[in-house]
Design a protein around this motif. Sequence first.
Motif, PDB file in Angstrom:
ATOM      1  N   ARG A   1     -28.656  16.272  12.557  1.00 48.57           N
ATOM      2  CA  ARG A   1     -28.966  15.301  11.496  1.00 48.57           C
ATOM      3  C   ARG A   1     -27.748  15.016  10.632  1.00 48.57           C
ATOM      4  NH1 ARG A   1     -34.197  17.871  11.498  1.00 48.57           N
ATOM      5  NH2 ARG A   1     -33.380  19.482  10.099  1.00 48.57           N
ATOM      6  N   ARG A   2     -26.998  16.064  10.296  1.00 49.93           N
ATOM      7  CA  ARG A   2     -25.852  15.890   9.409  1.00 49.93           C
ATOM      8  C   ARG A   2     -24.753  15.054  10.065  1.00 49.93           C
ATOM      9  NH1 ARG A   2     -23.216  20.217   8.513  1.00 49.93           N
ATOM     10  NH2 ARG A   2     -24.475  21.873   9.492  1.00 49.93           N
ATOM     11  N   TYR A   3     -24.631  15.152  11.374  1.00 48.06           N
ATOM     12  CA  TYR A   3     -23.566  14.421  12.071  1.00 48.06           C
ATOM     13  C   TYR A   3     -24.075  13.156  12.759  1.00 48.06           C
ATOM     14  CZ  TYR A   3     -20.226  18.193  11.288  1.00 48.06           C
ATOM     15  OH  TYR A   3     -19.375  19.107  10.702  1.00 48.06           O
ATOM     16  N   GLY A   4     -25.378  12.901  12.679  1.00 43.59           N
ATOM     17  CA  GLY A   4     -25.918  11.693  13.282  1.00 43.59           C
ATOM     18  C   GLY A   4     -25.846  11.667  14.789  1.00 43.59           C
TER      19      GLY A   4
ATOM     20  N   ASN B   1     -27.659  13.062  18.657  1.00 41.55           N
ATOM     21  CA  ASN B   1     -28.976  13.301  19.241  1.00 41.55           C
ATOM     22  C   ASN B   1     -29.100  14.688  19.857  1.00 41.55           C
ATOM     23  OD1 ASN B   1     -28.399  10.073  19.798  1.00 41.55           O
ATOM     24  ND2 ASN B   1     -30.495  10.506  19.166  1.00 41.55           N
TER      25      ASN B   1
END
Length: 378
Positions: A143-146, A148
């Motif tokens: 989530r923090r790095y976007g 999958n």
Amino acid sequence: MIEFNRPHMTGNEFEYIAQAKRGHVLAGDGPFTKKCSSWLEEITGCAKALLTHSCTSALEMSALLLDIAPGDEIIMPSYTFVSTANAFVLRGGVPVFVDIREDTLNLDETLIESAITTRTRAIVPVHYAGVACEMDTIMDIARRYGINVVEDAAQGLMANYKGRALGSIGDFGALSFHETKNIISGEGGALMVNDHSKIHRAETIREKGTDRSRFFRGEVDKYTWQEVGSSFLPGDLVAAFLWAQMEEAQTITDLRLSIWSRYHNAFASLERAGVLRRPFIPQECGHNAHMYYVLLREDIDRHKILQELKQHGIGAVFHYVPLHTSPAGQRYGRLHGSLALTDTLSERLIRLPLWVGLTNEQQSQVVEVLSRAICRQA
């Protein structure tokens, strides 16, 4: 002979295949396919479960859904089956191999963040032996790095992480129903889609890149080629066999857990003696007894142990040759840091026979022969 694996039959497989034949629906997405998909959605809580030819196919679909392009990087363990890497390499992706944890043999979540670059598109945790990776940490990093997360849950049906079914936590999950798995259809798999917004595209890719599923639901007046896809549907005969297995999934799991526990209790004394190590199950993980393995002490010759088991008619095996040591792994992937644990643990592991129907007497023989062989070297 005590086979390493014996496919389990529940008794209804051929009756359901006959029902499919009598119903004149043999191709994909027939009545039994729908039963299996609905069951998977109910048991796992995923947004959509799509049956596929194999877990490999499900992983290949995930690579298409993520629009993996040449040079994109995918973080994964080297200690896994080749399909985990192949699915992304087919799209030009670059596997980035990260070391595993010493306790579970799963991807070491503490090494993931330092492996991320501007080209990183996905993390692929592999739930080894049906024991979950540390998914809270992995999902937080993603989530923090976007980026999958695609769960390789080939071995994970009926297992969970903090009560959540394996394969239902990341963006996508891939299951296997190969004859060596707990719930089987000979060959077969499923893609679990965990985001409702990705369902239509997943259906399109699975249907050769067409919107055929929408056509049959009456959402469009004709179907046509929409994007790149392939034929990922299994026939309904395969699903009919699978449905007989799914009906008995909990019973199968309970029987396997009993066999697993007998092994675990039997090898406790050898673990205390320091000559082997038993599997470790973290408190937050509910496993499914997919396999039972032991890790030999480093000075014990695995080849000699396997030879002695073979001489007594016992089908024990080692497992993955790490991908980073393979010709293709060296050609298409790259290493992130040292993979020392992957190297050493893979050379010490022995998988033991575990299948529904393995008797107490057979299991006692496996334990006795293995224990004697190990103690002879210790």
